[in-house]
Design an enzyme around this catalytic site. Structure first.
Site, PDB file in Angstrom:
ATOM      1  CG  ASP A  36       8.885   5.921  -6.465  1.00 54.19           C
ATOM      2  OD1 ASP A  36       8.218   5.868  -7.454  1.00 54.19           O
ATOM      3  OD2 ASP A  36       9.748   5.238  -6.217  1.00 54.19           O
ATOM      4  CB  ILE A  37      10.061   2.129  -2.383  1.00 51.03           C
ATOM      5  CG1 ILE A  37      10.736   1.655  -1.093  1.00 51.03           C
ATOM      6  CG2 ILE A  37      10.546   1.242  -3.672  1.00 51.03           C
ATOM      7  CD1 ILE A  37      10.437   0.175  -0.857  1.00 51.03           C
ATOM      8  CD  GLN A  99       2.917   1.062 -16.986  1.00 43.59           C
ATOM      9  OE1 GLN A  99       2.456   1.309 -18.293  1.00 43.59           O
ATOM     10  NE2 GLN A  99       2.000   0.836 -16.147  1.00 43.59           N
ATOM     11  CG  HIS A 105       2.329   4.236 -11.311  1.00 40.18           C
ATOM     12  ND1 HIS A 105       2.177   2.967 -11.944  1.00 40.18           N
ATOM     13  CD2 HIS A 105       3.600   4.768 -11.393  1.00 40.18           C
ATOM     14  CE1 HIS A 105       3.268   2.794 -12.353  1.00 40.18           C
ATOM     15  NE2 HIS A 105       4.128   3.966 -12.233  1.00 40.18           N
ATOM     16  CG  HIS A 107       5.926   8.680 -11.481  1.00 42.96           C
ATOM     17  ND1 HIS A 107       6.750   7.866 -10.761  1.00 42.96           N
ATOM     18  CD2 HIS A 107       5.484   7.929 -12.405  1.00 42.96           C
ATOM     19  CE1 HIS A 107       6.995   6.752 -11.426  1.00 42.96           C
ATOM     20  NE2 HIS A 107       6.115   6.760 -12.205  1.00 42.96           N
TER      21      HIS A 107
HETATM   22  P1  5GP Z   1       6.993   3.222 -13.506  1.00 41.80           P
HETATM   23  O1  5GP Z   1       8.380   2.763 -13.878  1.00 41.80           O
HETATM   24  O2  5GP Z   1       5.749   2.171 -13.639  1.00 41.80           O
HETATM   25  O3  5GP Z   1       6.414   4.474 -13.878  1.00 41.80           O
HETATM   26  O4  5GP Z   1       7.109   3.595 -11.890  1.00 41.80           O
HETATM   27  C1  5GP Z   1       6.929   2.767 -10.978  1.00 41.80           C
HETATM   28  C2  5GP Z   1       7.540   3.375  -9.694  1.00 41.80           C
HETATM   29  O5  5GP Z   1       7.352   2.326  -8.566  1.00 41.80           O
HETATM   30  C3  5GP Z   1       8.982   3.734  -9.684  1.00 41.80           C
HETATM   31  O6  5GP Z   1       9.285   5.161  -9.507  1.00 41.80           O
HETATM   32  C4  5GP Z   1       9.588   2.745  -8.569  1.00 41.80           C
HETATM   33  O7  5GP Z   1      10.566   3.358  -7.797  1.00 41.80           O
HETATM   34  C5  5GP Z   1       8.401   2.525  -7.719  1.00 41.80           C
HETATM   35  N1  5GP Z   1       8.320   1.345  -6.626  1.00 41.80           N
HETATM   36  C6  5GP Z   1       8.578   0.034  -7.479  1.00 41.80           C
HETATM   37  N2  5GP Z   1       8.492  -0.942  -6.450  1.00 41.80           N
HETATM   38  C7  5GP Z   1       7.861  -0.049  -5.285  1.00 41.80           C
HETATM   39  C8  5GP Z   1       7.322  -0.659  -3.909  1.00 41.80           C
HETATM   40  O8  5GP Z   1       7.485  -1.816  -3.724  1.00 41.80           O
HETATM   41  N3  5GP Z   1       6.993   0.325  -3.163  1.00 41.80           N
HETATM   42  C9  5GP Z   1       6.848   1.478  -3.409  1.00 41.80           C
HETATM   43  N4  5GP Z   1       6.398   2.608  -2.602  1.00 41.80           N
HETATM   44  N5  5GP Z   1       7.163   2.104  -4.779  1.00 41.80           N
HETATM   45  C10 5GP Z   1       7.819   1.182  -5.656  1.00 41.80           C
END
Ligand code: 5GP
Length: 143
Positions: A36-37, A99, A105, A107
């Site tokens: 995760d970035i 999200q 995805h 985590h």
């Molecule tokens: P969500 O909020 O959808 O559960 O999590 C999305 C995750 O993707 C976040 O933890 C965020 O840090 C990660 N993320 C967002 N953009 C990128 C990206 O371009 N590359 C990677 N590796 N992770 C990303």
């Protein structure tokens, strides 16, 4: 309740297609795992299916199973590399839940729930992510 439609140009679809880079740690025909970035703790990994699903309700059983099998590999590697017993498995469904990327995805975060950092907030050092990815990849390959 309307679920957001899957958009082919979301960030994770582009990563699967190879159109955007990632710090990959594992890949098979149904899943991909990468750093995760904007990690909420050191060693934060995402596992994604190679299926167009926004959230859990759309995930096909064979991909749900494959994601969990990959998650188990990643978790074992995280324990070995980071020497942490606690691995948080988190998955957000819908913008209301927080999200932010609309491709399903999971985590996997080596941490204590009460010590978790902010969600998707601070970009990590790229060299550190690359080193962590290398160590996790090697641990998976050695298992
Ligand atoms: P969500 O909020 O959808 O559960 O999590 C999305 C995750 O993707 C976040 O933890 C965020 O840090 C990660 N993320 C967002 N953009 C990128 C990206 O371009 N590359 C990677 N590796 N992770 C990303």
């Amino acid at each position: 309740m309307t679920i957001k439609a899957y958009e082919d140009d979301n960030i994770f679809a582009k990563i699967i297609a190879g159109d955007l880079p990632c710090h990959k740690i594992y890949e098979d025909d149904k899943t991909l795992a990468f750093m995760d970035i904007m990690p909420q703790a050191k060693g934060h990994v995402l596992v994604i299916p190679k299926q167009k699903a926004v959230e859990l309700s759309q995930l096909e059983p064979e991909y749900a199973s494959a994601v969990l099998m990959t998650a188990k590999k990643v978790m074992a590697a995280q324990r070995k590399v980071f020497q942490r017993e606690g691995i948080i498995q988190m998955q957000l469904n819908g913008a209301e839940a927080g999200q932010t990327v609309f491709h399903y995805h999971v985590h996997l975060i080596p941490s204590n729930f009460h010590e978790l950092g902010q969600h998707a907030t601070t970009q990590a050092d790229m060299a550190e992510l690359a080193e962590q990815a290398k160590q996790l990849k090697e641990a998976i390959e050695a298992a």
